[in-house]
Design an enzyme around this catalytic site. Sequence first.
Site, PDB file in Angstrom:
ATOM      1  N   ASN A 142       4.029  -9.671  43.615  1.00  0.00           N
ATOM      2  CA  ASN A 142       4.145 -10.774  42.916  1.00  0.00           C
ATOM      3  C   ASN A 142       5.688 -11.580  43.196  1.00  0.00           C
ATOM      4  OD1 ASN A 142       5.310 -12.515  40.417  1.00  0.00           O
ATOM      5  ND2 ASN A 142       3.595 -11.854  39.376  1.00  0.00           N
ATOM      6  N   GLN A 143       5.669 -12.612  43.728  1.00  0.00           N
ATOM      7  CA  GLN A 143       6.911 -13.284  44.343  1.00  0.00           C
ATOM      8  C   GLN A 143       7.812 -13.808  43.194  1.00  0.00           C
ATOM      9  OE1 GLN A 143       7.978 -13.435  47.415  1.00  0.00           O
ATOM     10  NE2 GLN A 143       6.362 -12.572  48.229  1.00  0.00           N
TER      11      GLN A 143
ATOM     12  N   LYS B 210       8.170 -12.044  40.227  1.00  0.00           N
ATOM     13  CA  LYS B 210       8.976 -10.758  39.823  1.00  0.00           C
ATOM     14  C   LYS B 210      10.049 -10.308  40.756  1.00  0.00           C
ATOM     15  CE  LYS B 210       5.303  -8.368  37.342  1.00  0.00           C
ATOM     16  NZ  LYS B 210       4.723  -6.970  37.141  1.00  0.00           N
TER      17      LYS B 210
ATOM     18  N   TYR C 114       3.681 -15.765  30.297  1.00  0.00           N
ATOM     19  CA  TYR C 114       3.689 -16.429  28.866  1.00  0.00           C
ATOM     20  C   TYR C 114       5.089 -17.175  28.639  1.00  0.00           C
ATOM     21  CZ  TYR C 114      -0.222 -13.232  27.752  1.00  0.00           C
ATOM     22  OH  TYR C 114      -1.423 -12.803  27.793  1.00  0.00           O
ATOM     23  N   ASP C 115       5.939 -17.283  29.839  1.00  0.00           N
ATOM     24  CA  ASP C 115       7.282 -17.844  29.172  1.00  0.00           C
ATOM     25  C   ASP C 115       7.303 -19.148  28.665  1.00  0.00           C
ATOM     26  OD1 ASP C 115       8.249 -15.642  30.484  1.00  0.00           O
ATOM     27  OD2 ASP C 115       9.212 -16.772  32.327  1.00  0.00           O
TER      28      ASP C 115
ATOM     29  N   ASP D 208       5.745  -2.357  34.419  1.00  0.00           N
ATOM     30  CA  ASP D 208       4.388  -2.817  33.846  1.00  0.00           C
ATOM     31  C   ASP D 208       5.118  -3.696  32.542  1.00  0.00           C
ATOM     32  OD1 ASP D 208       1.881  -3.579  33.436  1.00  0.00           O
ATOM     33  OD2 ASP D 208       1.452  -1.679  32.241  1.00  0.00           O
TER      34      ASP D 208
ATOM     35  N   THR E 219       4.789  -4.374  43.961  1.00  0.00           N
ATOM     36  CA  THR E 219       4.506  -5.624  43.607  1.00  0.00           C
ATOM     37  C   THR E 219       4.249  -6.508  44.839  1.00  0.00           C
ATOM     38  OG1 THR E 219       4.442  -7.185  41.994  1.00  0.00           O
ATOM     39  CG2 THR E 219       6.547  -6.807  43.149  1.00  0.00           C
TER      40      THR E 219
ATOM     41  N   PHE F 127       7.136 -17.635  34.390  1.00  0.00           N
ATOM     42  CA  PHE F 127       5.743 -17.461  34.704  1.00  0.00           C
ATOM     43  C   PHE F 127       5.184 -16.630  33.474  1.00  0.00           C
ATOM     44  CE2 PHE F 127       8.285 -13.998  36.180  1.00  0.00           C
ATOM     45  CZ  PHE F 127       7.631 -12.986  36.031  1.00  0.00           C
TER      46      PHE F 127
ATOM     47  N   ARG G 198      12.533  -7.449  31.122  1.00  0.00           N
ATOM     48  CA  ARG G 198      12.792  -7.373  32.617  1.00  0.00           C
ATOM     49  C   ARG G 198      14.054  -7.048  33.038  1.00  0.00           C
ATOM     50  NH1 ARG G 198       9.467 -10.140  34.399  1.00  0.00           N
ATOM     51  NH2 ARG G 198       7.569  -8.763  34.268  1.00  0.00           N
TER      52      ARG G 198
END
Length: 200
Positions: free
Chosen positions: A18-19, A21, A159-160, A77, A16, A157, A186
Site C-alpha cells: 500500500n503506497q 501507508k 475512512y479519512d 493492522d 504491505t 485514504f 498509525r
Amino acid sequence: MDEQDIKTMKRICFATNNQNKLHEIAVQLGEKFELVILKEIGCDEDVPEEQETLEGNSKQKAEYIWENYNHSCFADDTGLEIEALGGEPGVYSARYAGPQRESEDNMALVLEKMQGQTNRNARFRTVITLVIDGKYEQFEGICEGEIIEERTGDKGFGYDPIFKPKGYDVTFAQMSTEEKNKISHRGLAVAKLVERLKSL
C-alpha cells in the site's frame, strides 16, 4: 556488531504494498532506515490476515514474512471502531462493504448505518508487530474522534474523509501527511516503533 550487520539491520521490510501507508511511515522513519515493501523482497502473494483481532492479524502478517522470507519486518493492522455500532467495522475495516476493499463503498456503508445516530464517537486503532531475528514486539496507537455526516477533504485514504479527530475542526482527509502523523493512530504507533528501532 560490524558495519555490515548495522547496514543489514537498517534495511527493514514493511509488510504491505500500500503506497499510501508506505508514504506515511517513510516520512517518520526518515533516512535512518532503508524501507522496502513486499514486492521488493520478492513477495507477490497475498499475506494472510485471518485473525479476529488487530493484534492477531498484525502478528500473523509479520510471522509470515519472517518464516517464509527470513526478513526482519514490521506489519500493521488498523481498524475504525465506532461506539454506536458496537465497535464495527473494527478488524474488518478494509473489507467492511465486501471483498472488493473499496474505500468509497466502506464509507457509504458506515454513513448509512450511522444515519440518525446521535452518538458519533469513534476511534482509529493501529497495532504494529515488529520481528527482528525471530523476536516479536507490538506497538499500539489510538486516535479518538467522531464520524461526521458526509465526506469532507480529498487527502489521506480509507475512512479519512469521514473521521474528525478529537479537538480538531477538520477531518484526516483535510490534513497534510505531516499534520496527520502527529496525532494519528498509525503515527503514534509508528513513533513507538521508530524509537525501538533507534535503540537496536
